[in-house]
Structures are given as structure tokens and as C-alpha cells.
Design an enzyme around this catalytic site. Sequence first.
Site, PDB file in Angstrom:
ATOM      1  N   GLU A   1     -30.873 -26.936 -19.100  1.00  0.00           N
ATOM      2  CA  GLU A   1     -29.436 -26.642 -19.061  1.00  0.00           C
ATOM      3  C   GLU A   1     -28.605 -27.910 -19.258  1.00  0.00           C
ATOM      4  O   GLU A   1     -27.598 -27.896 -19.956  1.00  0.00           O
ATOM      5  CB  GLU A   1     -29.057 -25.966 -17.738  1.00  0.00           C
TER       6      GLU A   1
ATOM      7  N   ARG B   1     -23.546   0.161  -0.071  1.00  0.00           N
ATOM      8  CA  ARG B   1     -23.539  -1.297  -0.191  1.00  0.00           C
ATOM      9  C   ARG B   1     -23.696  -1.663  -1.657  1.00  0.00           C
ATOM     10  O   ARG B   1     -24.628  -1.220  -2.324  1.00  0.00           O
ATOM     11  CB  ARG B   1     -24.680  -1.944   0.613  1.00  0.00           C
TER      12      ARG B   1
ATOM     13  N   ARG C   1     -13.113 -20.534 -16.750  1.00  0.00           N
ATOM     14  CA  ARG C   1     -13.770 -19.563 -15.883  1.00  0.00           C
ATOM     15  C   ARG C   1     -12.894 -18.322 -15.791  1.00  0.00           C
ATOM     16  O   ARG C   1     -11.724 -18.392 -15.432  1.00  0.00           O
ATOM     17  CB  ARG C   1     -14.022 -20.155 -14.491  1.00  0.00           C
TER      18      ARG C   1
ATOM     19  N   PRO D   1     -25.311 -14.171   0.063  1.00  0.00           N
ATOM     20  CA  PRO D   1     -26.344 -13.232   0.501  1.00  0.00           C
ATOM     21  C   PRO D   1     -25.818 -11.869   0.934  1.00  0.00           C
ATOM     22  O   PRO D   1     -26.598 -10.928   1.084  1.00  0.00           O
ATOM     23  CB  PRO D   1     -27.022 -13.959   1.665  1.00  0.00           C
TER      24      PRO D   1
ATOM     25  N   GLU E   1     -26.120 -28.074 -22.485  1.00  0.00           N
ATOM     26  CA  GLU E   1     -24.673 -28.120 -22.280  1.00  0.00           C
ATOM     27  C   GLU E   1     -24.050 -29.462 -22.643  1.00  0.00           C
ATOM     28  O   GLU E   1     -22.888 -29.509 -23.009  1.00  0.00           O
ATOM     29  CB  GLU E   1     -24.337 -27.762 -20.829  1.00  0.00           C
TER      30      GLU E   1
ATOM     31  N   GLU F   1     -20.159 -19.961 -25.016  1.00  0.00           N
ATOM     32  CA  GLU F   1     -19.821 -21.112 -24.178  1.00  0.00           C
ATOM     33  C   GLU F   1     -18.887 -22.031 -24.950  1.00  0.00           C
ATOM     34  O   GLU F   1     -19.023 -22.206 -26.161  1.00  0.00           O
ATOM     35  CB  GLU F   1     -21.073 -21.919 -23.788  1.00  0.00           C
TER      36      GLU F   1
END
Length: 186
Positions: free
Chosen positions: A94, A39, A66, A116, A98, A143
Site C-alpha cells: 500500500e 444489529r 474523504r 467493534p 499510494e 483514488e
Amino acid sequence: MSPIKPWLRLRRGLEHDYRVLKVRQDVVADPRTGHEHPRVLIDCPDWVNVIAVTKDEQLVLIRQYRFGTEQTTLEIPGGMVEPGEDPEAAAARELEEETGYVPGRVVRLGQVHPNPAIQNNVCHSYLALDCVKQHEGKQDEGEDIAVELHPRSSVTQLLQSGAISHSLVVVAFFLERLHAEAPGPR
């Protein structure tokens, strides 16, 4: 119906540290059969997402490239919670880093597990109200973010048109809707 039993980790795999996340492959035992299965696990810090709204009901959104989709996306500000940092403080930090906007008030909307099946982290969503622009922002190295203001009333259109398609951003707006519809003080 019988309860689901946890899978026992038999061997912890070699960890690969990529700064923003760690990846490893463990070997686990199926609790029903005892058979071994590999896993892949991604160890990530918790994240925050911030729906930021100015005093005149403008959404503070960001546009950035992205690498996963190889596209520029329209999103809400957000990022990683630093070790030992309170998620609400991380949300305000943040947002300011940003965008340069500082919130007048921050409201917790909820949290979700991003994936999950392979990740162990939580994404916390917040609503930042009465945001005021203090500076141009202090983006992290690596960024490249453009700040855009959109009328708060345009959220439904932005989501339905696919202009906003990041799943965790969509979840944040869903949590905001649930929060708005909940009875009681806000």
C-alpha cells in the site's frame, strides 16, 4: 460481577456487497432476557496503516478526499489487506502503490479493532523506516492522492492542531509512541 455472555444470532440478514465492505442486519437474542434485537454488522477486510519515514526523517503523508466528512484529509498511507495476504506485506504494498516509496525496514506497531460495535475487522499499524522514492506511485482506480513530506518532528503539532484528524491515523502515531517508549531492542 457476573461474566458477560455472548449474544446468540437468531437470523442472519440479507447481505449487501459494496466491494470494500458488506453490510447486513442480523437478529440477535439478549442473553439476559431472550428478547430479540436487530444489529447492523459491517463485514470488512483487515486494514493496514503505515507511518513511513525517509532516511532524512521526513514523514511520507498523503492527502485525499474523504466522502464521509466531505473533506480533504491529511493521513498516512494505508489500505485493505487482500485475502491471504500477510499484513506486513500489505503495508509495504500500500505504501508503494499510494506514494511510490519503498521501505528499507518495516516494524509492526500493533493492531486495533476500528469499531467493534459494528465491524469485524482489524487495523494493523506499521512503521516503515528508511523509505526511498522509487516512482510516482500506482494509485488504484478511484483514488486521487497527493503525497506530502513533513518533518517527523512535526507529528505532535499536526495532531494537536487537527491537521491530522483521522482516528486510525492518530492511533498509529500513539502505537508508535508506545513502541518507542518500550524497553528492549527495536
